[in-house]
Enzyme design. Structure first.
Site, PDB file in Angstrom:
ATOM      1  N   LYS A   1      -3.093 -19.198  -9.681  1.00 43.91           N
ATOM      2  CA  LYS A   1      -3.598 -18.557  -8.470  1.00 43.91           C
ATOM      3  C   LYS A   1      -4.092 -19.660  -7.544  1.00 43.91           C
ATOM      4  O   LYS A   1      -4.483 -20.742  -8.007  1.00 43.91           O
ATOM      5  CB  LYS A   1      -4.773 -17.635  -8.822  1.00 43.91           C
ATOM      6  CG  LYS A   1      -5.095 -16.602  -7.787  1.00 43.91           C
ATOM      7  CD  LYS A   1      -4.252 -15.344  -7.948  1.00 43.91           C
ATOM      8  CE  LYS A   1      -4.522 -14.337  -6.858  1.00 43.91           C
ATOM      9  NZ  LYS A   1      -3.754 -13.104  -7.028  1.00 43.91           N
TER      10      LYS A   1
ATOM     11  N   GLY B   1      -8.538   5.091  -2.258  1.00 45.72           N
ATOM     12  CA  GLY B   1      -7.819   4.074  -1.487  1.00 45.72           C
ATOM     13  C   GLY B   1      -6.369   4.457  -1.312  1.00 45.72           C
ATOM     14  O   GLY B   1      -5.611   4.508  -2.285  1.00 45.72           O
ATOM     15  N   VAL B   2      -5.966   4.790  -0.075  1.00 47.59           N
ATOM     16  CA  VAL B   2      -4.582   5.207   0.163  1.00 47.59           C
ATOM     17  C   VAL B   2      -3.903   4.235   1.132  1.00 47.59           C
ATOM     18  O   VAL B   2      -3.337   4.621   2.142  1.00 47.59           O
ATOM     19  CB  VAL B   2      -4.482   6.680   0.648  1.00 47.59           C
ATOM     20  CG1 VAL B   2      -4.818   7.611  -0.496  1.00 47.59           C
ATOM     21  CG2 VAL B   2      -5.397   6.942   1.843  1.00 47.59           C
ATOM     22  N   GLY B   3      -3.994   2.943   0.796  1.00 44.59           N
ATOM     23  CA  GLY B   3      -3.307   1.908   1.565  1.00 44.59           C
ATOM     24  C   GLY B   3      -1.876   1.778   1.099  1.00 44.59           C
ATOM     25  O   GLY B   3      -1.209   2.778   0.775  1.00 44.59           O
TER      26      GLY B   3
END
Ligand code: NAI
Length: 349
Positions: free
Chosen positions: A81, A182-184
């Site tokens: 990362k 969360g509806v991204g």
């Protein structure tokens, strides 16, 4: 100076690399946790950290998570990362992205980057001018790669269906009540897939307009962000933030299943046991949300097209099944079972 190996999140990382480029103002850290299975793959986070020590902790924790995620997805990739330490205004410049691309390139392919929070596919295109060790680039339809969100949603959808089958004994989600936090990109696509199956949905999003529009489109119920974690439903699907499952929230859950996309849903290791002790069927986050990394890894490796991506994502339920079966027979929490499986796969078990 912070010694990364003295931090609690240091886990025998193979390398923790600090990059500075005075001309562009770049400060970045790339952590390579493991290359046991292949090049360390994981996205770049562009974030303002109040304290640089937080950035190091973040990159150590996230790179280890990528080792586990890639291993459990059956990918020939290790875990890594990167974080770019933004200023308070989060100023990102072409020179900074170019310097970051050179930093990635200097690791000679031991680390492969992609998008994470604060980075876009356009940023990946800029980075690709400096290094070939980058994925998540825009691709033509039918190819592997591109925006990972919809593919992550597909994997979560299949995982929710597997959980419904195991937990409720139902072969499809018709009439099953799913609460989505969360509806991204991911949560929104998941809601559409479940609605098409006839599931009953309750939605919440910090962006009230977005939530309202989707609820109207799908005929779903809408609740506030403060209410979604305690909705009485069959399934809770956290698709917004990490660390939403802690001592207090787990005690208040009114669902039999938790299965969602958010990374690092459990606030602490002890929460794995808490959710297990409540008898809730939990889908370990890095197993169920691996669709996106499968998509970008196959793009990077040049191994197959969209159909191959979908075939590999379709195997997520069988991995969850293996975890749940072992959890049921051993009495060990599903999240702990998953960690142990992943550790074995990366040669550390
Ligand atoms: P996104 O940014 O498109 O959507 C997140 C949504 O959550 C936004 O609509 C936002 O308004 C909402 N939100 C923020 N705080 C909230 C709160 N307290 N309560 C309710 N809603 C809230 O992000 P995306 O891509 O959909 O990712 C969702 C989660 O899944 C994140 O945790 C991400 O790390 C994780 N994930 C995403 C992957 C992907 O391919 N996009 C891959 C693996 C994990």
């Amino acid at each position: 100076m912070i010694a990364p190996w003295s931090l609690p999140d240091f886990d025998d990382h193979e390398g923790v690399h600090l990059f500075r480029d005075a001309a562009s103002g770049l400060t970045a850290v790339i952590a390579v946790h493991s290359t046991h299975l292949g090049p360390a793959a994981g996205g770049t986070r562009f974030w303002h950290y109040a304290d640089p020590a937080e950035a190091i902790t973040d990159v150590l924790r996230l790179s280890r998570g990528m080792s586990f995620k890639n291993a459990m997805a059956g990918l020939p990739m290790g875990g890594g990362k990167a974080v770019i330490l933004a200023d308070p205004l989060r100023t990102k410049t072409p020179a900074m992205l170019a310097a970051f691309g050179r930093a990635v390139d200097s690791l000679g392919g031991r680390y492969v980057t992609a998008e994470d929070v604060g980075m876009s596919d356009a940023d990946m295109v800029a980075i690709s001018q400096q290094t070939k060790h980058v994925s998540g680039l825009p691709v033509a339809a039918g190819n592997a790669g591109g925006d990972p969100g919809p593919t992550t949603a597909l994997g979560v959808y299949l995982g929710v269906r597997a959980a419904i089958a195991r937990g409720l004994g139902k072969s499809d989600p018709r009439g099953v009540h799913v609460a989505i936090q969360g509806v991204g990109s991911v949560g929104g696509a998941l809601a559409r897939l479940l609605a098409a199956d006839g599931a009953r949905l309750t939605l919440a999003d910090a962006d009230a307009k977005r939530a309202r529009a989707l609820a109207d489109e799908l005929g779903a119920e809408l609740v506030s962000t403060g209410e979604i974690m305690t909705v009485e439903a069959d399934v809770l699907s956290p698709c917004a933030l990490g660390a939403v499952l802690d001592e207090r929230s787990i005690a208040a859950l009114q669902v039999g299943i938790v299965a969602g996309a958010a990374n690092n849903q459990l606030a602490t290791q002890a929460d794995a046991d808490r959710i297990h002790a409540r008898g809730i069927l939990y889908a370990p986050d890095y197993v169920i949300n691996a669709g996106g990394i499968i998509n970008v890894a196959l793009e990077y490796l040049g191994q197959g097209d969209r159909a191959e991506v979908e075939a590999r994502v379709a195997r997520i339920p069988e991995r969850l099944e293996a975890i749940w079966s072992e959890s049921a027979s051993s009495g060990v929490a599903a999240a702990v079972v998953a960690d142990r499986m992943a550790m074995r796969l990366i040669g550390r078990g």
